[in-house]
Design a protein around this motif. Structure first.
Motif, PDB file in Angstrom:
ATOM      1  N   LEU A  86     -13.715  -8.627  89.115  1.00 24.27           N
ATOM      2  CA  LEU A  86     -12.587  -8.394  90.014  1.00 24.27           C
ATOM      3  C   LEU A  86     -11.439  -7.672  89.315  1.00 24.27           C
ATOM      4  O   LEU A  86     -11.290  -7.747  88.086  1.00 24.27           O
ATOM      5  CB  LEU A  86     -12.106  -9.718  90.589  1.00 24.27           C
ATOM      6  N   ASP A  87     -10.615  -7.022  90.108  1.00 25.14           N
ATOM      7  CA  ASP A  87      -9.452  -6.292  89.618  1.00 25.14           C
ATOM      8  C   ASP A  87      -8.373  -7.298  89.192  1.00 25.14           C
ATOM      9  O   ASP A  87      -7.804  -7.994  90.041  1.00 25.14           O
ATOM     10  CB  ASP A  87      -8.923  -5.379  90.727  1.00 25.14           C
ATOM     11  N   PRO A  88      -8.045  -7.384  87.918  1.00 25.75           N
ATOM     12  CA  PRO A  88      -7.061  -8.383  87.479  1.00 25.75           C
ATOM     13  C   PRO A  88      -5.629  -8.040  87.878  1.00 25.75           C
ATOM     14  O   PRO A  88      -4.741  -8.910  87.800  1.00 25.75           O
ATOM     15  CB  PRO A  88      -7.217  -8.375  85.952  1.00 25.75           C
ATOM     16  N   ASP A  89      -5.394  -6.812  88.320  1.00 25.02           N
ATOM     17  CA  ASP A  89      -4.030  -6.393  88.673  1.00 25.02           C
ATOM     18  C   ASP A  89      -3.771  -6.408  90.179  1.00 25.02           C
ATOM     19  O   ASP A  89      -2.656  -6.100  90.620  1.00 25.02           O
ATOM     20  CB  ASP A  89      -3.764  -4.986  88.135  1.00 25.02           C
ATOM     21  N   ALA A  90      -4.784  -6.738  90.982  1.00 24.08           N
ATOM     22  CA  ALA A  90      -4.607  -6.723  92.435  1.00 24.08           C
ATOM     23  C   ALA A  90      -3.722  -7.878  92.881  1.00 24.08           C
ATOM     24  O   ALA A  90      -3.823  -9.001  92.360  1.00 24.08           O
ATOM     25  CB  ALA A  90      -5.956  -6.796  93.128  1.00 24.08           C
ATOM     26  N   LYS A  91      -2.851  -7.595  93.849  1.00 19.54           N
ATOM     27  CA  LYS A  91      -1.965  -8.612  94.414  1.00 19.54           C
ATOM     28  C   LYS A  91      -1.973  -8.523  95.934  1.00 19.54           C
ATOM     29  O   LYS A  91      -2.241  -7.466  96.519  1.00 19.54           O
ATOM     30  CB  LYS A  91      -0.534  -8.421  93.907  1.00 19.54           C
ATOM     31  N   PHE A  92      -1.644  -9.641  96.552  1.00 22.37           N
ATOM     32  CA  PHE A  92      -1.470  -9.674  98.002  1.00 22.37           C
ATOM     33  C   PHE A  92      -0.076  -9.167  98.364  1.00 22.37           C
ATOM     34  O   PHE A  92       0.801  -9.013  97.495  1.00 22.37           O
ATOM     35  CB  PHE A  92      -1.673 -11.097  98.519  1.00 22.37           C
ATOM     36  N   SER A  93       0.130  -8.937  99.645  1.00 23.68           N
ATOM     37  CA  SER A  93       1.396  -8.356 100.105  1.00 23.68           C
ATOM     38  C   SER A  93       2.575  -9.311  99.960  1.00 23.68           C
ATOM     39  O   SER A  93       3.724  -8.901 100.142  1.00 23.68           O
ATOM     40  CB  SER A  93       1.268  -7.896 101.561  1.00 23.68           C
ATOM     41  N   ASP A  94       2.329 -10.594  99.636  1.00 27.26           N
ATOM     42  CA  ASP A  94       3.431 -11.521  99.348  1.00 27.26           C
ATOM     43  C   ASP A  94       3.706 -11.621  97.854  1.00 27.26           C
ATOM     44  O   ASP A  94       4.513 -12.439  97.411  1.00 27.26           O
ATOM     45  CB  ASP A  94       3.149 -12.908  99.927  1.00 27.26           C
ATOM     46  N   GLY A  95       3.024 -10.796  97.052  1.00 29.74           N
ATOM     47  CA  GLY A  95       3.257 -10.758  95.619  1.00 29.74           C
ATOM     48  C   GLY A  95       2.400 -11.692  94.807  1.00 29.74           C
ATOM     49  O   GLY A  95       2.453 -11.651  93.571  1.00 29.74           O
ATOM     50  N   THR A  96       1.611 -12.539  95.436  1.00 28.52           N
ATOM     51  CA  THR A  96       0.757 -13.473  94.707  1.00 28.52           C
ATOM     52  C   THR A  96      -0.499 -12.764  94.216  1.00 28.52           C
ATOM     53  O   THR A  96      -0.995 -11.845  94.862  1.00 28.52           O
ATOM     54  CB  THR A  96       0.374 -14.680  95.578  1.00 28.52           C
TER      55      THR A  96
END
Length: 535
Positions: A86-96
């Motif tokens: 998995l992409d370790p830098d991916a975030k959700f739109s709430d910043g988590t």
């Protein structure tokens, strides 16, 4: 027992401002999504919105080739095991942060079905166990060999466990991973759970009318092109074209072929034509001795007789429909899979137009004077769907099948089809996986609930020969053997007229000529495919 206590509040905006973006745009949709819940219904408009807002482990490019998304890479460990990094830098739109736990949560949420058709159960039901050795690795152990698992995941949205109030989750399908009070679809429509990793985030959702998206400042990847996107649902083609001519819309879906001269005469407009893999077909009610929308003297269901189904196919002039009614923006279909998708038949049987033979087949089947039926169709889902349904009704009437056409909005049609209220319906399917098994696993194979197969087999078709070779094909890891088995399965289904292929749509978008636009084979409107031209 693990409880979901409800959605959490989004984090405050603390990230750096995104780079400057192009202006706002307004897009007219030909059909509205039925929900903003990405797991609600495997339906074209829903999927198009999902891919703007959410990530998937794997995605497909404009030609349906798999490319990385939330998974940077994947590999087959053995016939039953796939590993995804998995992409370790991916975030959700709430910043988590996005982690493997979100993958497990998404699988657990859908395993017993969400929405009217339980569309997305086949992926979680394929799993025997799921391992998450660390936050950025997911190992999927499947019950059977799953050669197409990466591309099947291209249509499966990953949602946020954190936004739903869930903690660490272990995959346990027997009790839905211990989750209770799972978030309802309405929580996505009200934005409480609309937290994704896509280029955009949902800013407003009004069912059947208006959707507004804004850039997801936490998106890891190419930034959103537009500062604000407004979708307007405009089912009527003429109204969409009028809005484009008046300047209200920047981009519209599916203007009719008859509208192109007006667009050309107006000036300042352009359009893109893209061949699609969407098959339009008829689905006859085969499985029931009595069917609701057919009237015969003896009360029997004539659609159970293969000669009657063959007569339906022979009655329809596919060439005339595609060249005259649709003015060349469709291609007659003689099989279920268009070239060059994997598994297409190199020498399919010719599906000709022969009304005399159709009438003879009806007589052989015991219906020399025909019978009456209702053809059920949408009037705002597919290109020229209502007009095509009327033309088919006329063709069937000419061979003695007195046909009433009932064309309705998609919001009425799909729930009624799910309840099996139709005897003969006109539907469509786009190949999201780019492979022959895609349509067959939903609409043709006999229902196998344990594997999530046959959930759209509303006609009740059942063939032991088809099921045997098809289930073997989808478990086959060798490409050549799988192709041969898919050939056999399609040949059986075509011979039986389990579905009656009509044509493949060609997609059409129109827009202001200060833009360029790249269309997709799967007909998905990607707003970032619209680009301002260089000055």
């Amino acid at each position: 027992m693990r409880f979901i206590i409800g959605p959490v509040l989004a984090l405050g905006l603390s990230a750096a401002l995104a780079p400057a973006r192009a202006a706002e745009i307004t897009v007219a949709l030909s059909a509205a999504p039925t929900s903003s819940d990405p797991h609600f219904h495997d339906l074209g408009p829903n999927n198009a919105l999902m891919h703007q807002l959410y990530g998937t482990l794997v995605r497909t490019d404009a030609t349906l080739h798999p490319v990385p998304d939330l998974a940077l890479s994947w590999k087959l460990l053995d016939d039953h095991t796939w590993s995804f990094s998995l992409d370790p830098d991916a975030k959700f739109s709430d910043g988590t942060p996005f982690t493997a736990n979100d993958v497990v949560f998404s699988l657990c949420r859908t395993i017993r079905g969400v929405g009217p058709t339980h569309s997305f159960t086949s992926v979680p039901l394929a799993m025997a166990t799921v391992e998450t050795p660390d936050a950025h690795t997911v190992i999927l152990h499947t019950r059977q060999p799953e050669p197409l698992m990466p591309i099947q995941l291209a249509g499966f949205a990953i949602i946020s466990a954190h936004a739903a109030g869930a903690g660490h989750i272990d995959f346990n399908p027997d009790n839905q991973c211990g989750l209770v009070n799972l978030p309802p679809s309405s929580a996505f429509d009200t934005l409480k759970l609309s937290v994704g990793t896509g280029r955009y985030r949902l800013a407003r959702y009004t069912s059947g009318d208006t959707i507004v998206m804004e850039p997801n400042q936490y998106h890891h990847g190419a930034p959103a092109r537009w500062s604000r996107v407004t979708f307007k649902a405009v089912p009527n083609s003429g109204a969409r074209v009028a809005g484009l001519l008046s300047g209200d819309f920047d981009l519209i879906e599916n203007p009719s072929a008859q509208d192109l001269p007006a667009l050309k005469a107006h000036g300042g407009l352009a359009w893109t034509v893209t061949p699609s893999n969407r098959l339009i077909f008829l689905q006859p009610d085969i499985g029931r001795d009595k069917t609701p929308l057919v009237q015969t003297a003896d009360g029997r269901n004539p659609l159970q007789d293969p000669r009657v189904r063959q007569a339906l196919s022979l009655a329809i002039d596919r060439q005339a429909i595609t060249t005259r009614l649709m003015e060349g923006l469709a291609t007659p279909a003689d099989q279920f899979v268009p070239p060059p998708l994997f598994g297409f038949l190199p020498n399919p049987p010719k599906l000709g137009y022969d009304p005399a033979r159709a009438r003879a087949l009806l007589a052989e089947a015991g219906y020399p004077n025909g019978f009456a039926l209702t053809l059920s169709a949408t009037n705002n889902r597919y290109i020229d769907d209502s007009q095509v349904a009327q033309a088919i009704g006329q063709y069937l009437t000419r061979i003695g099948i007195k046909t009433t056409v009932d064309a309705m909005t998609q919001t009425v049609f799909f729930p009624r089809r799910t309840k099996r209220e139709f005897s003969l319906s006109m539907g469509g399917w786009g190949y999201g996986t780019g492979e022959a098994s895609n349509l067959l696993r939903y609409f043709v194979v006999g229902p196998l609930p344990a594997r999530g197969l046959g959930r759209s087999n509303y006609g009740g078709y059942h063939s032991a020969a088809f099921d045997a070779v098809f289930t073997k094909a989808i478990d086959e890891m060798n490409d050549e053997r799988r192709r041969d088995e898919l050939y056999q399965a399609q040949t059986i289904a075509l011979h039986d007229n389990a579905l009656i292929p009509l044509y493949w749509e060609t997609s059409l978008w129109a827009y202001k000529d200060r833009y360029s636009f790249t269309g997709r084979m799967d007909q998905r409107t990607d707003v970032d495919g619209l680009k301002p031209k260089a000055n």
